[in-house]
Structures are given as structure tokens and as C-alpha cells.
Design a protein around this motif. Structure first.
Motif, mmCIF file in Angstrom:
data_model
loop_
_atom_site.group_PDB
_atom_site.id
_atom_site.type_symbol
_atom_site.label_atom_id
_atom_site.label_comp_id
_atom_site.label_asym_id
_atom_site.label_seq_id
_atom_site.Cartn_x
_atom_site.Cartn_y
_atom_site.Cartn_z
ATOM 1 N N ALA A 35 -46.038 129.762 -41.069
ATOM 2 C CA ALA A 35 -46.038 129.600 -42.524
ATOM 3 C C ALA A 35 -44.892 128.692 -42.962
ATOM 4 O O ALA A 35 -44.093 128.234 -42.137
ATOM 5 N N ASN A 36 -44.795 128.471 -44.266
ATOM 6 C CA ASN A 36 -43.665 127.730 -44.835
ATOM 7 C C ASN A 36 -42.349 128.325 -44.376
ATOM 8 O O ASN A 36 -42.181 129.538 -44.412
ATOM 9 N N GLY A 37 -41.431 127.466 -43.979
ATOM 10 C CA GLY A 37 -40.095 127.943 -43.650
ATOM 11 C C GLY A 37 -39.980 128.617 -42.301
ATOM 12 O O GLY A 37 -38.931 129.175 -41.964
ATOM 13 N N ALA A 38 -41.046 128.569 -41.489
ATOM 14 C CA ALA A 38 -41.012 129.253 -40.180
ATOM 15 C C ALA A 38 -40.086 128.533 -39.192
ATOM 16 O O ALA A 38 -39.670 129.120 -38.193
ATOM 17 N N LYS A 40 -40.857 125.150 -38.193
ATOM 18 C CA LYS A 40 -41.661 124.172 -37.450
ATOM 19 C C LYS A 40 -41.025 122.778 -37.515
ATOM 20 O O LYS A 40 -40.836 122.123 -36.488
ATOM 21 N N SER A 41 -40.679 122.350 -38.728
ATOM 22 C CA SER A 41 -40.125 120.997 -38.864
ATOM 23 C C SER A 41 -38.759 120.894 -38.180
ATOM 24 O O SER A 41 -38.441 119.861 -37.582
ATOM 25 N N SER A 42 -37.969 121.957 -38.259
ATOM 26 C CA SER A 42 -36.647 121.932 -37.604
ATOM 27 C C SER A 42 -36.808 121.721 -36.101
ATOM 28 O O SER A 42 -36.076 120.928 -35.482
ATOM 29 N N LEU A 43 -37.779 122.411 -35.524
ATOM 30 C CA LEU A 43 -38.057 122.264 -34.094
ATOM 31 C C LEU A 43 -38.405 120.800 -33.771
ATOM 32 O O LEU A 43 -37.886 120.207 -32.817
HETATM 33 P P1 ATP Z 1 -42.545 123.890 -44.039
HETATM 34 O O1 ATP Z 1 -43.907 124.078 -43.500
HETATM 35 O O2 ATP Z 1 -42.388 124.410 -45.426
HETATM 36 O O3 ATP Z 1 -42.002 122.513 -43.853
HETATM 37 P P2 ATP Z 1 -41.188 124.743 -41.661
HETATM 38 O O4 ATP Z 1 -41.868 125.771 -40.829
HETATM 39 O O5 ATP Z 1 -41.310 123.345 -41.219
HETATM 40 O O6 ATP Z 1 -41.623 124.871 -43.165
HETATM 41 P P3 ATP Z 1 -38.359 124.274 -41.700
HETATM 42 O O7 ATP Z 1 -38.490 123.150 -42.681
HETATM 43 O O8 ATP Z 1 -37.999 123.961 -40.317
HETATM 44 O O9 ATP Z 1 -39.664 125.180 -41.722
HETATM 45 O O10 ATP Z 1 -37.296 125.306 -42.309
HETATM 46 C C1 ATP Z 1 -36.852 126.454 -41.578
HETATM 47 C C2 ATP Z 1 -35.699 127.102 -42.343
HETATM 48 O O11 ATP Z 1 -34.585 126.208 -42.355
HETATM 49 C C3 ATP Z 1 -36.017 127.404 -43.797
HETATM 50 O O12 ATP Z 1 -35.438 128.649 -44.105
HETATM 51 C C4 ATP Z 1 -35.347 126.287 -44.553
HETATM 52 O O13 ATP Z 1 -34.923 126.705 -45.833
HETATM 53 C C5 ATP Z 1 -34.158 125.962 -43.682
HETATM 54 N N1 ATP Z 1 -33.790 124.534 -43.796
HETATM 55 C C6 ATP Z 1 -34.582 123.484 -43.487
HETATM 56 N N2 ATP Z 1 -33.937 122.310 -43.723
HETATM 57 C C7 ATP Z 1 -32.715 122.653 -44.187
HETATM 58 C C8 ATP Z 1 -31.561 121.900 -44.621
HETATM 59 N N3 ATP Z 1 -31.553 120.557 -44.588
HETATM 60 N N4 ATP Z 1 -30.488 122.596 -45.047
HETATM 61 C C9 ATP Z 1 -30.485 123.949 -45.065
HETATM 62 N N5 ATP Z 1 -31.527 124.721 -44.653
HETATM 63 C C10 ATP Z 1 -32.616 124.084 -44.242
#
Ligand code: ATP
Length: 248
Positions: A35-38, A40-43
Motif C-alpha cells: 500500500a501507500n507508504g509501505a 516500495k519507492s525507498s527500496l
Molecule cells: P507510495 O506508493 O505512496 O509511493 P511507497 O510504498 O513507495 O509509497 P515510500 O515512498 O518508500 O513508500 O515511503 C515509505 C515511508 O518513508 C513513508 O512512511 C514515507 O513517509 C517515508 N518517506 C519517504 N520519503 C521520505 C523523505 N524524503 N523524507 C522523510 N520520509 C520519507
């Protein structure tokens, strides 16, 4: 081909990914759903070298990616289609595609780049019709095709797609997913990150489920598509042809 072990990603005091491990073998199409915030993008940012603050191990073809610059990672064979496409809006379709071949041009492979351009414009006839059009004026689906084409121009061994279905109509999602299937049949190894779990699992060999920065489940796509927790949390929506109503 890609092996990630105990990956932790942080933004200052916030930890977004808590010790994730996964692998992608050559020729596989692997999906990560969440889901959102899981996380995924950070990985994906860690794999591509855009996020520096991570620990653990990321190996691509047994070479550690830690400390490598994003261009070096692209040269090693990893191309990313980023979340939200990130096309160069003020440039033409043609120039966007050429930008994708930046690392290849630098190696003096001009003829190869011309051939790749031809191949990609054949794959996406709508882009062929619009080669001179400014990329920012394309529709969402066309921009997604352009982002995929641009990534392919770098001749990736591993293609990573971050939420390619985001914001697109079901019919266009079907087109994009059909393209992903075709690429896989052509031998490109693919890591597909999606919130559209049903569509992703239908085309993937295996999948991983990421929740609040942790990998909570993994298995073959067939196993995940009938898993009760996955069904409850991720398989509730209808997404065009890639949806057949089986798990409602
Ligand atoms: P989405 O589908 O909404 O993009 P995601 O699964 O890709 O979500 P991420 O974007 O990796 O999730 O975010 C994971 C966590 O890291 C979230 O809690 C987000 O708030 C936090 N996060 C992401 N980018 C940053 C940042 N630049 N600074 C601080 N926290 C961040």
C-alpha cells in the motif's frame, strides 16, 4: 541476478525499510506489492543509487551496488521507470528517448542507438506518430510508454518499474501490462512494483508483499492470488482485462 539482503533505508530519524530481503533471477518477472507508504519507492531508490542512506547488501550480478553512482548503476544494466513517469516535459518524444541512451552514446555506439530507437518506435506506434511532440503534452498512458521506452534505450538487463499503472484508465493499464509481458517474453528481467496487486500478480512469476517497511509475505503469484490476507488487503478492485473476478 539481483539479491537484496537485510536492507534498511532511513530518512534522518525515520526508517522506511526495516531489513528487507529479496531476489530476482535472470528472466523472471517479480512483483512487489504494498500500500501507500509501505516502502516500495525507498527500496527502488536504494537499488538505483538515488538514496544513499541504507545498510545491508544489494548485489547485482554478484557485484555490490553500495557506493556506486546512479549512472554507474545504469551502466551496470539496471534501468528504472520511475513513479510518476518523470519524463522530460519540455523535450520532444525523440529527445526523451535519446536521453535514455545517454550511457550508450558515451560509449560511441551510435548505430546501436539508432537501431534501438527504431525498435522502440515499432513497439509503441503512438510514440512513432508523435516523435516531435513535446513530452509534457502527451496523455498519461503515452507518457508511461515513453518512460518505458526511455528506460529500454539504456539496454537494461534488469528493468524496474515503479507503479506503472498509477493514474491510468483500465484500458491503458491493460496495454501497459501487455507491453511488460512482451518485454519479459523478449528476455528482459523485470521487477515490477505495484499497488495494483491483482494486475501485477497475474503477470508475475513470484511476488513479495511489503507492509510498513517489512516483507510480510512472499510466494508464487498463484499462491499469493489465493492467499486470504492478500485477497483481503490488496485484491478488492477491478482493473480491466487483468481482472477476472476470481477472488472476490
Ligand atoms: P507510495 O506508493 O505512496 O509511493 P511507497 O510504498 O513507495 O509509497 P515510500 O515512498 O518508500 O513508500 O515511503 C515509505 C515511508 O518513508 C513513508 O512512511 C514515507 O513517509 C517515508 N518517506 C519517504 N520519503 C521520505 C523523505 N524524503 N523524507 C522523510 N520520509 C520519507
Amino acid at each position: 541476478m539481483l539479491r537484496i539482503q537485510n536492507l534498511k533505508c532511513s530518512y534522518g530519524s525515520i526508517t522506511a525499510v526495516h531489513g528487507v530481503s529479496l531476489s530476482v533471477k535472470e528472466g523472471e518477472l517479480i512483483s512487489i506489492i504494498g500500500a501507500n507508504g509501505a516502502g516500495k519507492s525507498s527500496l527502488l531508490l536504494a537499488i538505483s543509487g538515488l538514496l544513499k542512506n541504507w545498510s545491508g547488501e544489494i548485489l547485482f550480478q554478484e557485484i555490490p551496488l553500495k557506493g556506486m553512482s546512479p549512472p554507474a548503476i545504469v551502466r551496470s544494466g539496471i534501468s528504472m521507470v520511475p513513479e510518476g513517469r518523470q519524463i522530460f516535459a519540455p523535450l520532444s518524444v525523440m529527445d526523451n528517448l535519446k536521453m535514455g541512451a545517454y550511457t550508450i552514446y558515451r560509449r560511441g555506439m551510435k548505430t546501436e542507438v539508432e537501431k534501438d530507437l527504431e525498435m522502440i518506435l515499432d513497439m509503441f506506434p503512438i510514440l512513432h506518430e508523435r516523435v516531435e511532440q513535446l513530452a509534457g503534452t502527451l496523455s498519461g498512458g503515452e507518457q508511461q510508454m515513453l518512460a518505458i521506452g526511455r528506460a529500454l534505450m539504456a539496454r537494461p538487463k534488469l528493468l524496474i518499474l515503479d507503479e506503472p499503472s498509477m493514474g491510468l484508465a483500465p484500458k491503458i493499464v491493460d496495454q501497459i501490462f501487455n507491453t511488460i509481458v512482451t518485454l519479459r517474453e523478449q528476455g528482459v528481467t523485470i521487477l515490477l512494483v505495484e499497488q495494483n496487486a491483482r494486475a501485477a500478480l497475474k503477470i508475475a512469476d513470484r511476488g513479495y508483499v511489503l507492509e510498513t517497511g517489512k516483507m510480510v509475505l512472499q510466494g508464487s503469484s498463484d499462491e499469493l492470488l489465493v492467499d486470504d490476507d492478500v485477497k483481503r488487503a490488496y485484491l478488492g478492485q477491478d482493473y480491466g482485462d487483468f481482472y477476472d473476478g476470481r477472488n472476490q
